[in-house]
Design a protein around this motif. Structure first.
Motif, PDB file in Angstrom:
ATOM      1  N   SER A  92       5.120  -8.041  -7.257  1.00 57.04           N
ATOM      2  CA  SER A  92       5.704  -7.670  -8.552  1.00 57.04           C
ATOM      3  C   SER A  92       6.381  -6.313  -8.520  1.00 57.04           C
ATOM      4  CB  SER A  92       4.613  -7.670  -9.635  1.00 57.04           C
ATOM      5  OG  SER A  92       3.749  -6.555  -9.497  1.00 57.04           O
ATOM      6  N   ARG A  93       6.171  -5.560  -7.446  1.00 53.25           N
ATOM      7  CA  ARG A  93       6.678  -4.187  -7.402  1.00 53.25           C
ATOM      8  C   ARG A  93       7.690  -3.944  -6.288  1.00 53.25           C
ATOM      9  NH1 ARG A  93       3.620  -0.256 -10.141  1.00 53.25           N
ATOM     10  NH2 ARG A  93       1.953  -1.148 -11.400  1.00 53.25           N
TER      11      ARG A  93
ATOM     12  N   ALA B 260      -4.942 -10.686  -5.382  1.00 55.38           N
ATOM     13  CA  ALA B 260      -4.486  -9.712  -6.380  1.00 55.38           C
ATOM     14  C   ALA B 260      -3.615  -8.638  -5.742  1.00 55.38           C
ATOM     15  CB  ALA B 260      -5.688  -9.076  -7.077  1.00 55.38           C
TER      16      ALA B 260
ATOM     17  N   GLU C 206       0.303  -8.086  -6.870  1.00 57.00           N
ATOM     18  CA  GLU C 206       0.779  -6.794  -7.359  1.00 57.00           C
ATOM     19  C   GLU C 206       1.908  -6.270  -6.478  1.00 57.00           C
ATOM     20  OE1 GLU C 206       0.547  -3.632 -10.171  1.00 57.00           O
ATOM     21  OE2 GLU C 206      -0.378  -5.635 -10.126  1.00 57.00           O
TER      22      GLU C 206
ATOM     23  N   ARG D  69      -5.969  -5.549  -7.868  1.00 55.49           N
ATOM     24  CA  ARG D  69      -4.736  -5.205  -8.576  1.00 55.49           C
ATOM     25  C   ARG D  69      -4.425  -3.717  -8.436  1.00 55.49           C
ATOM     26  NH1 ARG D  69      -3.141  -3.131 -13.314  1.00 55.49           N
ATOM     27  NH2 ARG D  69      -5.300  -2.779 -14.010  1.00 55.49           N
TER      28      ARG D  69
ATOM     29  N   GLY E 120      -3.444  -2.960  -4.976  1.00 57.54           N
ATOM     30  CA  GLY E 120      -2.068  -3.399  -4.760  1.00 57.54           C
ATOM     31  C   GLY E 120      -1.048  -2.371  -5.196  1.00 57.54           C
ATOM     32  N   ARG E 121      -1.367  -1.608  -6.253  1.00 51.38           N
ATOM     33  CA  ARG E 121      -0.467  -0.529  -6.680  1.00 51.38           C
ATOM     34  C   ARG E 121      -0.303   0.491  -5.559  1.00 51.38           C
ATOM     35  NH1 ARG E 121      -2.065   1.405 -12.814  1.00 51.38           N
ATOM     36  NH2 ARG E 121      -1.827  -0.613 -13.867  1.00 51.38           N
TER      37      ARG E 121
ATOM     38  N   GLU F 175      -9.633  -7.079 -10.399  1.00 51.15           N
ATOM     39  CA  GLU F 175      -9.115  -5.837 -10.963  1.00 51.15           C
ATOM     40  C   GLU F 175      -8.997  -4.762  -9.881  1.00 51.15           C
ATOM     41  OE1 GLU F 175      -7.915  -2.845 -13.767  1.00 51.15           O
ATOM     42  OE2 GLU F 175      -7.674  -5.000 -13.508  1.00 51.15           O
TER      43      GLU F 175
ATOM     44  N   SER G 210       1.677  -0.947  -2.664  1.00 43.25           N
ATOM     45  CA  SER G 210       3.109  -1.029  -2.952  1.00 43.25           C
ATOM     46  C   SER G 210       3.789   0.327  -2.782  1.00 43.25           C
ATOM     47  CB  SER G 210       3.341  -1.576  -4.361  1.00 43.25           C
ATOM     48  OG  SER G 210       2.927  -0.660  -5.356  1.00 43.25           O
TER      49      SER G 210
END
Length: 393
Positions: free
Chosen positions: A349-350, A342, A346, A308, A311-312, A305, A315
């Motif tokens: 995905s972005r 993770a 992330e 993740r 990772g935001r 978590e 990104s």
């Protein structure tokens, strides 16, 4: 002009040693007589030394040059929310000492951080003096917003809004002849990564250090990106979760508040938090690493978590700065085995362009003292900027 040329020769020897005077002349464009004079000057300043002759070349044997390991030292110190690190290196970059001290910065009171750093700096300088080494420079890496004059303008993790580190060090060291510089810890970590890390010489890279605080050191086109006021790299205060917990800066959902070491400890070790405030996170970091290594499901889920959420933030930085690589340092490096999958998922995905891998994410090989090491290297770099010691008497 001569000072500039001395710096050119010194830089060439640092990157190409052992080398001859002829090598320097051929590569720098300086004529042989000028190189001979410059080398003699650097030998007298005890910055270079001759290592003997080599016959593995056409013509007469040549005397080879390398950096002199004595009699100088450069010092770097990192001030963090829960620890202090000091490193001293010689001209070749070899370590002369590495000290780490726990420091309860989260419980900071007026003057405490300045006194702690000045005391540690004084001990390191005294140690170098005992070894008959002359200090070339001392750099301190600090969290928060570091102003050009050496003040820290915003350091919530040290319990203060302002720290006058530069002035305190000048007084504590009795106004030394060498330069005392204060810089962002993340900038200094980025310098170390760019100089000697696994991704050394990558022109565009981002170093993201994560401990109690999170900061970014940005290298763009081979140079540190500082911004108009020197405040670039405050990655810890990117908002990644608008419904997230309150950050020490006063806002909610900052990257630091959801992915910093205190947030991870709350997520992975709730029993530790119940025991009271944590001021030294090293034991908790060791415990998390051990539990994750043994496959503890709760701890590995907490790390996933955290990765993740991290990772935001990565990104956002990747879209804005377009680095070739993001290097995770500090505690992030120690936990990279569990964080990286993770983070990478992330990030993938972005990305703005589907299928574009974008930048790579990797773990620092220099942790946990990259900022202090970068501080020592910055002091060495100032030699190549022309701040040379006087010739030996």
């Amino acid at each position: 002009m001569r000072t500039t040329n001395l710096a050119v020769v010194l830089r060439f020897v640092r990157t190409h040693a052992p080398c001859s005077r002829a090598d320097i002349a051929a590569s720098t464009g300086l004529n042989k007589a000028t190189v001979s004079s410059l080398v003699t000057d650097l030998l007298e300043r005890r910055l270079l030394r001759e290592t003997g002759l080599t016959e593995n070349r056409i013509g007469r044997p040549a005397s080879m040059l390398t950096l002199q390991s004595r009699p100088y030292a450069a010092i770097g110190i990192e001030l963090a929310a829960d620890h202090l690190v000091a490193i001293a290196v010689d001209l070749t970059g070899e370590r002369l000492l590495t000290w780490r001290r726990a420091y309860p910065g989260l419980d900071g009171t007026a003057g405490r951080a300045e006194a702690a750093v000045a005391a540690l700096a004084g001990r390191v300088v005294a140690k170098m003096a005992a070894q008959e080494r002359r200090v070339l420079g001392l750099t301190v890496g600090a969290p928060g917003l570091v102003a050009p004059g050496g003040g820290v303008r915003f350091a919530p993790h040290l319990g203060r809004t302002e720290l006058e580190l530069g002035a305190a060090l000048e007084r504590g060291l009795r106004h030394p002849e060498y330069d005392v510089v204060i810089d962002s810890a993340a900038n200094l970590a980025a310098l170390a990564e760019h100089r000697i890390g696994a991704e050394a010489d990558t022109p565009n890279m981002l170093t993201l250090i994560g401990d109690v605080e999170i900061g970014a050191g940005i290298v763009a086109d081979g140079r540190t990106l500082r911004g108009a006021r020197g405040f670039a790299g405050q990655a810890g205060h990117l908002q990644v979760d608008c419904a997230g917990p309150r950050c020490r800066c006063g806002r909610h959902g900052c990257l630091e508040a959801v992915a910093g070491l205190p947030a991870l400890v709350r997520r992975a070790l709730p029993d530790t938090v119940r025991d009271g405030p944590v001021t030294d996170f090293a034991p908790e970091l060791e415990r998390i690493t051990a539990l994750a290594g043994n496959g503890d499901a709760h701890v590995t889920a907490a790390l996933a978590e955290t990765g993740r959420l991290l990772g935001r933030g990565v990104s956002m930085l990747a879209e804005l700065l377009d680095p070739q690589v993001v290097v995770l340092g500090g505690s992030f490096a120690a936990l990279a085995r569990w964080l990286l999958p993770a983070v990478e998922a992330e990030l993938a995905s972005r990305v703005a362009v589907p299928g574009d891998p974008g930048c790579r994410v990797t773990a620092s090989t220099l942790h946990p003292d990259a900022a202090a090491l970068g501080g020592a290297m910055l002091a060495l770099d100032r030699l190549e900027d022309g701040k040379l010691p006087a010739p030996a008497a």
